[in-house]
Design an enzyme around this catalytic site. Structure first.
Site, PDB file in Angstrom:
ATOM      1  N   ASN A  71      13.302   4.705   4.880  1.00  0.00           N
ATOM      2  CA  ASN A  71      12.378   3.670   5.361  1.00  0.00           C
ATOM      3  C   ASN A  71      11.161   4.327   5.995  1.00  0.00           C
ATOM      4  O   ASN A  71      11.257   5.420   6.537  1.00  0.00           O
ATOM      5  CB  ASN A  71      13.097   2.807   6.413  1.00  0.00           C
ATOM      6  N   THR A 118       0.839  -1.213   0.000  1.00  0.00           N
ATOM      7  CA  THR A 118       0.000   0.000   0.000  1.00  0.00           C
ATOM      8  C   THR A 118       0.869   1.258   0.000  1.00  0.00           C
ATOM      9  O   THR A 118       0.488   2.274  -0.579  1.00  0.00           O
ATOM     10  CB  THR A 118      -0.984   0.050   1.185  1.00  0.00           C
ATOM     11  N   ASN A 119       2.029   1.191   0.625  1.00  0.00           N
ATOM     12  CA  ASN A 119       2.932   2.361   0.569  1.00  0.00           C
ATOM     13  C   ASN A 119       3.506   2.541  -0.833  1.00  0.00           C
ATOM     14  O   ASN A 119       3.667   3.672  -1.290  1.00  0.00           O
ATOM     15  CB  ASN A 119       4.051   2.224   1.607  1.00  0.00           C
ATOM     16  N   ILE A 138      16.196  -6.880   7.180  1.00  0.00           N
ATOM     17  CA  ILE A 138      17.187  -5.876   7.588  1.00  0.00           C
ATOM     18  C   ILE A 138      18.405  -6.004   6.678  1.00  0.00           C
ATOM     19  O   ILE A 138      18.932  -7.094   6.459  1.00  0.00           O
ATOM     20  CB  ILE A 138      17.557  -6.044   9.078  1.00  0.00           C
ATOM     21  N   LEU A 139      18.828  -4.861   6.122  1.00  0.00           N
ATOM     22  CA  LEU A 139      19.950  -4.874   5.179  1.00  0.00           C
ATOM     23  C   LEU A 139      21.272  -4.749   5.912  1.00  0.00           C
ATOM     24  O   LEU A 139      21.411  -3.949   6.840  1.00  0.00           O
ATOM     25  CB  LEU A 139      19.785  -3.742   4.162  1.00  0.00           C
ATOM     26  N   HIS A 185       8.531   3.559   9.026  1.00  0.00           N
ATOM     27  CA  HIS A 185       8.303   2.671  10.171  1.00  0.00           C
ATOM     28  C   HIS A 185       6.989   3.079  10.843  1.00  0.00           C
ATOM     29  O   HIS A 185       6.780   4.271  11.106  1.00  0.00           O
ATOM     30  CB  HIS A 185       9.468   2.773  11.160  1.00  0.00           C
ATOM     31  N   MET A 205      10.639  -6.158   4.662  1.00  0.00           N
ATOM     32  CA  MET A 205      10.732  -6.790   5.978  1.00  0.00           C
ATOM     33  C   MET A 205      12.060  -7.484   6.253  1.00  0.00           C
ATOM     34  O   MET A 205      12.141  -8.353   7.102  1.00  0.00           O
ATOM     35  CB  MET A 205       9.581  -7.784   6.155  1.00  0.00           C
TER      36      MET A 205
END
Ligand code: GAR
Length: 208
Positions: A108, A13-14, A93-94, A110, A91
């Site tokens: 990002n 949705t974002n 973490i890089l 959040h 979802m």
């Protein structure tokens, strides 16, 4: 024009808010050139295809650890000549190989008011469950730069909503998305593409 690469894992949705904003002409100075998904069945991929945006699937499951996955992401970002990387419900973490190569170039969203309800293990609905368990009376969302620590990079924009007595994690999530995330993420992306975000002492400032 800056190349915007959006990373997704789920419903998207974002991503849709970014696409809608781009189609309205509200994102100045950049365009979404590729959507990368960590899951082959993410609905976000359908949204990208419908908007005619190229997609790439780099399935997290195919990689044994975060480092090798991050190296594959880094290679793809370089290949795509990314100027801005947007994590829109991504979802995973890089690893720092990505965050260092794209320092102050990864944004990002959040779903909480950082520094509350953030860091490792706080993602998606879990964030809202924890906020309701705690009994906070306001919550919201934060758009921030990504660095080596989860949810700890410089804050660009934040917005708040009231928490209601009869909220469930789902109703709170929806109110935060509608009122904050879907507005602030496209705005932050446009500000970045217009070079209107500056960094001083590790903090981000929006230039009016
Ligand atoms: C959004 O609420 C986003 O803020 C959150 O997951 C949801 C994804 O929805 N992201 C995180 O929790 C990242 N730590 P979407 O796929 O519909 O945009």
């Amino acid at each position: 024009m800056k190349n915007i690469i959006v990373l997704v894992s789920g419903g998207g949705t974002n991503l849709q808010a970014l696409i809608d904003s781009q189609q309205r002409g509200d994102i100045k100075g950049g365009r979404i050139t590729c959507v990368i998904s960590s899951k082959p069945d993410a609905f976000a991929l359908e949204r990208a295809k419908k908007a005619g945006i190229p997609t790439v699937v780099l399935s997290r499951k195919e990689y044994s650890d975060s480092k090798s996955y991050s190296e594959a992401i880094l290679e793809e970002l370089n290949r795509q000549k990314a100027d801005l990387v947007v994590l829109a419900g991504f979802m995973t973490i890089l690893d720092e190989c990505v965050t260092k190569a794209y320092s102050y170039k990864i944004i990002n969203v959040h779903p909480a008011l950082i520094p509350s309800f953030c860091g490792e293990g706080f993602y998606g609905l879990k964030v809202h469950e924890r906020a309701l368990e705690y009994g906070v009376k306001i919550s919201g969302a934060t758009v921030h730069f990504v660095n080596e620590k989860a949810d700890a990079g410089a804050i660009i924009l934040q917005g708040a909503v009231d928490v209601l007595n009869d909220d469930t994690p789902e109703t709170l999530q929806r109110r935060i998305m509608e009122n904050v995330e879907w507005k602030l993420l496209p705005r932050a992306v446009s500000l970045f593409c217009e070079d209107r975000i500056s960094i001083r002492d590790g903090k981000a400032f929006v230039e009016e």
